[in-house]
Write a protein that holds these residues in place. Sequence first.
Motif, short mmCIF file in Angstrom:
data_model
loop_
_atom_site.label_atom_id
_atom_site.label_comp_id
_atom_site.label_asym_id
_atom_site.label_seq_id
_atom_site.Cartn_x
_atom_site.Cartn_y
_atom_site.Cartn_z
N TRP A 195 -20.42 -14.01 77.82
CA TRP A 195 -20.02 -15.37 77.48
C TRP A 195 -20.01 -16.32 78.68
O TRP A 195 -20.27 -17.52 78.52
CB TRP A 195 -18.65 -15.36 76.82
N PHE A 200 -5.45 -11.97 69.71
CA PHE A 200 -6.52 -12.70 70.37
C PHE A 200 -6.05 -13.31 71.68
O PHE A 200 -6.84 -13.41 72.63
CB PHE A 200 -7.08 -13.78 69.45
N ALA A 251 -8.23 -12.82 74.91
CA ALA A 251 -8.73 -13.98 75.65
C ALA A 251 -8.28 -13.94 77.11
O ALA A 251 -9.05 -14.28 78.01
CB ALA A 251 -8.27 -15.27 74.98
N LEU A 260 -11.79 -20.53 74.44
CA LEU A 260 -12.56 -19.38 73.98
C LEU A 260 -12.25 -19.18 72.51
O LEU A 260 -11.09 -19.12 72.12
CB LEU A 260 -12.18 -18.13 74.78
N LEU A 266 -13.04 -17.10 68.69
CA LEU A 266 -13.36 -15.78 68.16
C LEU A 266 -13.77 -15.92 66.71
O LEU A 266 -13.04 -16.53 65.91
CB LEU A 266 -12.15 -14.84 68.28
N ALA A 276 -16.99 -13.60 70.63
CA ALA A 276 -16.23 -14.56 71.42
C ALA A 276 -17.20 -15.57 72.00
O ALA A 276 -18.28 -15.19 72.50
CB ALA A 276 -15.47 -13.85 72.53
#
Length: 267
Positions: free
Chosen positions: A35, A66, A70, A149, A151, A221
């Motif tokens: 990413w 999450f 993250a 970020l 998801l 992600a």
Amino acid sequence: MGIFCRATLNYATGSGPTPIEVDIADGRSAGLPGWEECGFELVEHRSSVTDWRDDEQVAAVHHAEFEELARSMTGADVALVHSHIRRSPDTVRQHGDLSPITFVHSDFASGQEIVRNAYLLERPGSEVALERNGVTRDDVRDAARVVTLQLWRNVGPAKMDHPLAFCDARTVSVDEGFPIHVEDYGGTGATFDALAIRAPGAERQHAWYAYPEMQPHEAVAFRTYDTALVDRGQVWFTPHSAFHDPEVPIGHPARESIELRATCLYL
């Protein structure tokens, strides 16, 4: 590198959508770098959620899950998740905005909107997220760097009518994005500028990827903001769009998915 399919993506312009046929590659076999370089990556993430249609359970369990993921992916001091979006035939009946979004976009044109709308103003879930992570609105306001970020997780059949495709951010230029205003998204009162993406010129091509038949332990992600990249004048967004899988009749089966947004703070 294999090809998922050839499909039509709707690029947004000032006068309306422009449909363009593109090859969507199979991200599983593409050897992508992750990413931080290309804007997105497939991650293995097993959740303790037992019923994805139970919004209370998702908020109580998956938001914190999450946040932890993250933090580990970004190295941020804090990650805050205050809400989620489910897309399914049931939610579409509640509001048309909850259909799969079939034009090329990124979710916010401004990092200040992300922070202000979610945490500097009173919003459902924001106080819970702040308290869960032991931070204040001043911490959010004063963060040295903010990364958003997101998801995306398939929670329905592995083969669906409208999967999500992601564009390699290395093949996009900053000036290909322009703001479009969104009012009262999904009936939630959320009002903001999203980022629409212009079709590339003849001299360049966007590279598109998707992940066929995503399983319950998988998610994608992807980055939609980074103040450090903005400061350097680099591409900070990841264009994405739902597309029709030509092997699946629309609605048979329909997509069922959930998406979350983590505001990652470097204090």
